[in-house]
Design an enzyme around this catalytic site. Structure first.
Site, PDB file in Angstrom:
ATOM      1  N   ARG A 132       0.828  -1.204   0.000  1.00  0.00           N
ATOM      2  CA  ARG A 132       0.000   0.000   0.000  1.00  0.00           C
ATOM      3  C   ARG A 132       0.866   1.258   0.000  1.00  0.00           C
ATOM      4  O   ARG A 132       0.528   2.257  -0.650  1.00  0.00           O
ATOM      5  CB  ARG A 132      -0.952  -0.004   1.194  1.00  0.00           C
ATOM      6  CG  ARG A 132      -1.995   1.107   1.146  1.00  0.00           C
ATOM      7  CD  ARG A 132      -3.101   0.881   2.152  1.00  0.00           C
ATOM      8  NE  ARG A 132      -2.614   0.932   3.532  1.00  0.00           N
ATOM      9  CZ  ARG A 132      -3.381   0.716   4.600  1.00  0.00           C
ATOM     10  NH1 ARG A 132      -4.663   0.422   4.432  1.00  0.00           N
ATOM     11  NH2 ARG A 132      -2.882   0.779   5.818  1.00  0.00           N
ATOM     12  N   LYS A 234      -2.888   6.387   1.453  1.00  0.00           N
ATOM     13  CA  LYS A 234      -2.764   6.808   2.854  1.00  0.00           C
ATOM     14  C   LYS A 234      -1.815   8.004   2.973  1.00  0.00           C
ATOM     15  O   LYS A 234      -0.798   7.971   3.683  1.00  0.00           O
ATOM     16  CB  LYS A 234      -2.302   5.629   3.710  1.00  0.00           C
ATOM     17  CG  LYS A 234      -2.750   5.727   5.167  1.00  0.00           C
ATOM     18  CD  LYS A 234      -2.542   4.413   5.878  1.00  0.00           C
ATOM     19  CE  LYS A 234      -2.906   4.500   7.355  1.00  0.00           C
ATOM     20  NZ  LYS A 234      -4.338   4.724   7.569  1.00  0.00           N
ATOM     21  N   GLU A 270     -16.580   6.248   4.244  1.00  0.00           N
ATOM     22  CA  GLU A 270     -15.734   5.822   5.359  1.00  0.00           C
ATOM     23  C   GLU A 270     -16.055   6.619   6.607  1.00  0.00           C
ATOM     24  O   GLU A 270     -16.648   7.697   6.538  1.00  0.00           O
ATOM     25  CB  GLU A 270     -14.252   6.072   5.051  1.00  0.00           C
ATOM     26  CG  GLU A 270     -13.597   5.107   4.118  1.00  0.00           C
ATOM     27  CD  GLU A 270     -12.084   5.314   4.103  1.00  0.00           C
ATOM     28  OE1 GLU A 270     -11.481   5.389   5.197  1.00  0.00           O
ATOM     29  OE2 GLU A 270     -11.514   5.393   3.027  1.00  0.00           O
TER      30      GLU A 270
END
Length: 387
Positions: A132, A234, A270
């Site tokens: 990620r 992220k 989210e």
């Protein structure tokens, strides 16, 4: 499912009140999920033979408790990261014109090390964090460590801070990898140098409620992410913008904020820092990864575990109106684990959900925690054990 009606003013109306922003203390501990730590600095009065740091393990929250060492390595554009080194935990030096400070060129990850009864340490799917970060680095025009470097750095950091890994059943050592543009820039451009570092802190429950059910507020005045943006990686720049809505929700007594899609305000996306699931009967649904939603590693694991347990799992568009029909709602994330949601308030209507004994959330929580702590046999190759 129980529905109640409440009357809350919109956030826009609150923000327009004279003097509101100047009087609101953003950054106070009671405005955030993390909790203050009783130990502000590392305890240096120990020997290498000490098994545990001097910590009240039963009082752990999710506040920063600095440990002994951090891992650091650097590289320039066009080069690869070399072998890093373990330094004593402390401040780092950055140019005022560093890319991360001026343009937010940075990424972070989060994972946890657990201690087994035999003293060995365990990481849960660390290669997924590495992958990620590489995906995020490509999106942010950064150089990333290799998967092997990333995992090895996690191991080194955990072992160097082993005395800070809580006893079995008392929490975990949270590991925070950071990739930042540390080189100086003036005009908008990728930084010429990158720093990869990892620090650690012992933690337990993320939310101040502990394991108690969360109370969420559906946010309509602010967006977490937009299509073709960076919501799926992220990057550090995704998180500070949620603080205003989160702080206001907390001042009203809510645990956190649930965001809707920025286009139509009709579909779930989210919570501020974790993924969302709803359950109806044997069907579990979660918003599909669509470019605005972070591909959570706990989310991915829960989907697979739930399927193994016989549930039908759907990754799809989940309308906000489905909240009124759901039996259960829960959140997933590295920090939160699998956290039950007791109620959600949307447009002044509160809906309560099943939690506790016999719930799907409890079953999934016990299963994934059992894998992470070694009490359930790992048949998937998810656990990395080391000492």
């Amino acid at each position: 499912m129980i529905q109640r009606t409440f009357n809350f003013p919109s956030i826009k109306k609150i923000l327009l009140q004279p003097g509101y922003l100047s009087s609101f203390k953003i950054g106070a501990y009671n405005g955030y999920t993390s909790q203050p730590s009783p130990l502000p600095i590392p305890d240096s009065t120990y020997s290498d033979e000490d098994e545990y740091a001097n910590v009240d393990w039963d009082s752990l929250g999710f506040g920063l408790m600095p440990t002994d060492y951090m891992y650091v390595t650097k590289c320039c554009v066009g080069q690869n990261f070399g072998h890093g080194q373990l330094n004593r935990y402390g401040n780092i030096e950055l140019s005022p014109s560093a890319g991360v400070l001026n343009y937010g060129q940075g990424l972070f990850e989060g994972t946890k090390a657990y201690r087994k009864e035999n003293g060995k340490l365990m990481l849960f799917r660390p290669e997924e964090n590495a992958i990620r970060m590489k995906i995020g680095a490509e999106r942010m025009c950064m150089t990333a460590p290799s998967i092997d470097q990333f995992v090895d750095a996690l191991k080194q950091t955990a072992l160097a801070n082993k005395r800070w890994v809580p006893p079995p059943g008392k929490g975990s050592l949270y590991l925070r990898p950071l990739l930042i543009g540390s080189g100086p820039v003036l005009g908008l451009a990728p930084a010429p140098e990158y720093t990869f570092l990892i620090y650690a802190s012992p933690v337990r429950n993320y939310f101040k409620e502990g394991s108690a059910p969360l109370n969420l507020y559906v946010e309509e005045d602010f967006d977490r992410a937009s299509r073709r943006g960076t919501g799926s990686v992220k990057t550090i720049s995704n998180y500070a913008p949620v603080l205003m809505a989160q702080s206001i929700a907390k001042s009203r007594g809510f645990s956190d904020v649930l965001y809707l899609d920025s286009d139509n305000k009709k579909n779930l996306e989210e919570v501020s820092s974790c993924n969302i699931f709803i359950a109806k009967g044997k069907i579990i649904s979660t918003p599909a990864i669509n470019g605005t939603i972070l591909s959570g590693i706990t989310r991915k694991s829960v989907i697979e575990i739930a399927s193994d347990l016989g549930y039908q799992v759907e990754e799809r568009v989940v309308a906000v109106d489905e909240l009124t029909e759901a039996d259960e709602v829960f959140c997933t994330g590295t920090a939160v684990g699998v956290a039950p949601v007791g109620s959600i308030t949307y447009r002044n209507r509160r809906v309560d959900y099943k939690t506790g004994s016999g719930s799907i959330c409890e079953e999934l929580y016990n299963t994934i925690l059992g894998l992470q702590t070694g009490s359930i046999e790992d048949k998937k190759g998810w656990i990395v054990e080391f000492d």
